[in-house]
Design an enzyme around this catalytic site. Sequence first.
Site, PDB file in Angstrom:
ATOM      1  N   ASP A  12      19.320  -1.677 -12.508  1.00 30.15           N
ATOM      2  CA  ASP A  12      18.819  -0.390 -13.256  1.00 30.15           C
ATOM      3  C   ASP A  12      18.488  -0.479 -14.737  1.00 30.15           C
ATOM      4  OD1 ASP A  12      17.838   2.194 -12.882  1.00 30.15           O
ATOM      5  OD2 ASP A  12      19.622   3.166 -12.732  1.00 30.15           O
ATOM      6  N   GLY A  13      17.563   0.291 -15.205  1.00 33.76           N
ATOM      7  CA  GLY A  13      17.465   0.794 -16.695  1.00 33.76           C
ATOM      8  C   GLY A  13      16.318   0.001 -17.151  1.00 33.76           C
ATOM      9  N   ARG A  25       6.836   1.292 -19.429  1.00 31.62           N
ATOM     10  CA  ARG A  25       8.282   1.105 -18.409  1.00 31.62           C
ATOM     11  C   ARG A  25       7.725  -0.258 -17.609  1.00 31.62           C
ATOM     12  NH1 ARG A  25      11.103   4.686 -16.269  1.00 31.62           N
ATOM     13  NH2 ARG A  25      10.954   3.584 -13.962  1.00 31.62           N
ATOM     14  N   HIS A  29       9.944  -3.792 -16.471  1.00 34.14           N
ATOM     15  CA  HIS A  29      10.052  -4.497 -15.032  1.00 34.14           C
ATOM     16  C   HIS A  29       9.730  -5.927 -15.295  1.00 34.14           C
ATOM     17  CE1 HIS A  29      10.550  -0.625 -13.408  1.00 34.14           C
ATOM     18  NE2 HIS A  29       9.252  -0.211 -13.367  1.00 34.14           N
ATOM     19  N   THR A  58      14.453   3.294  -0.864  1.00 34.22           N
ATOM     20  CA  THR A  58      13.403   3.944   0.049  1.00 34.22           C
ATOM     21  C   THR A  58      12.831   5.097  -0.815  1.00 34.22           C
ATOM     22  OG1 THR A  58      15.558   5.316   0.554  1.00 34.22           O
ATOM     23  CG2 THR A  58      14.363   3.719   2.322  1.00 34.22           C
ATOM     24  N   ARG A  63       7.429   6.921  -6.664  1.00 36.10           N
ATOM     25  CA  ARG A  63       6.980   6.474  -8.096  1.00 36.10           C
ATOM     26  C   ARG A  63       5.422   6.448  -7.776  1.00 36.10           C
ATOM     27  NH1 ARG A  63      11.226   2.836 -11.268  1.00 36.10           N
ATOM     28  NH2 ARG A  63      13.107   4.100 -10.819  1.00 36.10           N
ATOM     29  N   LEU A 123      24.506 -20.125  -1.500  1.00 41.02           N
ATOM     30  CA  LEU A 123      24.634 -18.645  -1.813  1.00 41.02           C
ATOM     31  C   LEU A 123      23.541 -17.898  -0.822  1.00 41.02           C
ATOM     32  CD1 LEU A 123      25.497 -16.477  -3.898  1.00 41.02           C
ATOM     33  CD2 LEU A 123      23.242 -16.624  -4.804  1.00 41.02           C
TER      34      LEU A 123
HETATM   35  C1  IPE Z   1      18.212   2.605  -7.776  1.00 39.26           C
HETATM   36  O1  IPE Z   1      17.637   2.879  -9.200  1.00 39.26           O
HETATM   37  C2  IPE Z   1      17.196   1.611  -7.053  1.00 39.26           C
HETATM   38  C3  IPE Z   1      16.852   0.500  -7.433  1.00 39.26           C
HETATM   39  C4  IPE Z   1      17.655  -0.034  -8.919  1.00 39.26           C
HETATM   40  C5  IPE Z   1      16.177  -0.415  -6.949  1.00 39.26           C
HETATM   41  P1  IPE Z   1      16.862   4.309  -9.592  1.00 39.26           P
HETATM   42  O2  IPE Z   1      16.425   4.123 -10.864  1.00 39.26           O
HETATM   43  O3  IPE Z   1      15.716   4.184  -8.388  1.00 39.26           O
HETATM   44  O4  IPE Z   1      18.121   5.331  -8.930  1.00 39.26           O
HETATM   45  P2  IPE Z   1      18.084   6.803  -9.443  1.00 39.26           P
HETATM   46  O5  IPE Z   1      16.959   7.695  -9.387  1.00 39.26           O
HETATM   47  O6  IPE Z   1      18.722   6.670 -11.140  1.00 39.26           O
HETATM   48  O7  IPE Z   1      18.946   7.380  -8.533  1.00 39.26           O
HETATM   49  C1  IPE Z   2      15.240  -0.179 -12.055  1.00 39.17           C
HETATM   50  O1  IPE Z   2      14.891   0.272 -13.165  1.00 39.17           O
HETATM   51  C2  IPE Z   2      13.930  -0.784 -11.385  1.00 39.17           C
HETATM   52  C3  IPE Z   2      13.877   0.047 -10.251  1.00 39.17           C
HETATM   53  C4  IPE Z   2      14.187   1.108  -9.741  1.00 39.17           C
HETATM   54  C5  IPE Z   2      12.622  -0.630  -9.086  1.00 39.17           C
HETATM   55  P1  IPE Z   2      14.260   1.592 -13.112  1.00 39.17           P
HETATM   56  O2  IPE Z   2      12.666   1.860 -13.264  1.00 39.17           O
HETATM   57  O3  IPE Z   2      14.874   2.676 -12.585  1.00 39.17           O
HETATM   58  O4  IPE Z   2      14.572   2.108 -14.819  1.00 39.17           O
HETATM   59  P2  IPE Z   2      14.996   3.587 -15.489  1.00 39.17           P
HETATM   60  O5  IPE Z   2      16.278   3.769 -14.672  1.00 39.17           O
HETATM   61  O6  IPE Z   2      13.917   4.489 -15.208  1.00 39.17           O
HETATM   62  O7  IPE Z   2      15.255   3.356 -16.846  1.00 39.17           O
HETATM   63 MG    MG Z   3      16.559   3.727 -12.776  1.00 34.55          MG
END
Ligand code: IPE
Ligand code: IPE
Ligand code: MG
Length: 241
Positions: A12-13, A25, A29, A58, A63, A123
């Site tokens: 995440d992030g 954004r 990615h 899911t 998005r 793995l």
């Molecule tokens: C969880 O992250 C899903 C993935 C990392 C693939 P999200 O960014 O989608 O989750 P929320 O919205 O913070 O709960």
């Molecule tokens: C994780 O990063 C990737 C996916 C959920 C696909 P995010 O896209 O959720 O990034 P933030 O959380 O918005 O920073």
């Molecule tokens: Mg996120």
Amino acid sequence: MDIPKHVAIVMDGNGRWAKRRGRPRIFGHVRGSARVRSVVKEASRLGIQALTLYAFSTENWNRPESERKVLWKLLRKYLLRDIDELHRQNVKLRVIGQVDRLDHDVREVLTMATERLAHNTGLQLNFALSYGSRSELTDAARRFAVDCLAGRATPDSLNENVLDSYLWTGELGELSKVDLFIRTSGEQRVSNFLLWQAAYAEFVFLEVCWPEFEPKHLEAAVNEFSLRERRFGGLGKVTHV
Ligand code: IPE
Ligand code: IPE
Ligand code: MG
């Protein structure tokens, strides 16, 4: 050191990491997908047996299409670019999630990659794609009910192991149980990831965002895991009461 058998990571992030640098954004990615290779390698080096990466939930279908397209494109690119390296590392691949919701071109690459790596013995790498625990459990319940109606199972035959076998992680057997659950970006929530499998996982929440996640962060999380006392509801190392 106590090495977790199964590590699950919520990557995440990406978006926030990019925004903080004044970039779109999608840039996050791109950088995020480039982190996977070294983490897989480090997981093998540490002796982790299964690594499950949450790449698309899911809920991520909510998005914008433009962002989703980039995510799927990056996944295909990663697999096409890294398949030989994964093979060299003896990595086995499986996908958990609503595979039939994915575009044909994504499924095609996934099938190619899983077949190519099918006989490897190192793995176990699992990609969670269009994955959600609630949908996984609903799907398991539905398929069990169908088997009951068809006479292949009876309600009394259901126990935890049988339910396990109906989950998307079913073929992993005992290894489906998550030992260490890592989430990057400072968020402290599960977001519908491996709810059943992580029933007794140790959680490590890291402040770093996924695009800055390095092998040393995985090693640090594993170190932290090895210091935890897992009691599973018992009394652990307590010697007197
Ligand atoms: C969880 O992250 C899903 C993935 C990392 C693939 P999200 O960014 O989608 O989750 P929320 O919205 O913070 O709960
Ligand atoms: C994780 O990063 C990737 C996916 C959920 C696909 P995010 O896209 O959720 O990034 P933030 O959380 O918005 O920073
Ligand atoms: Mg996120």
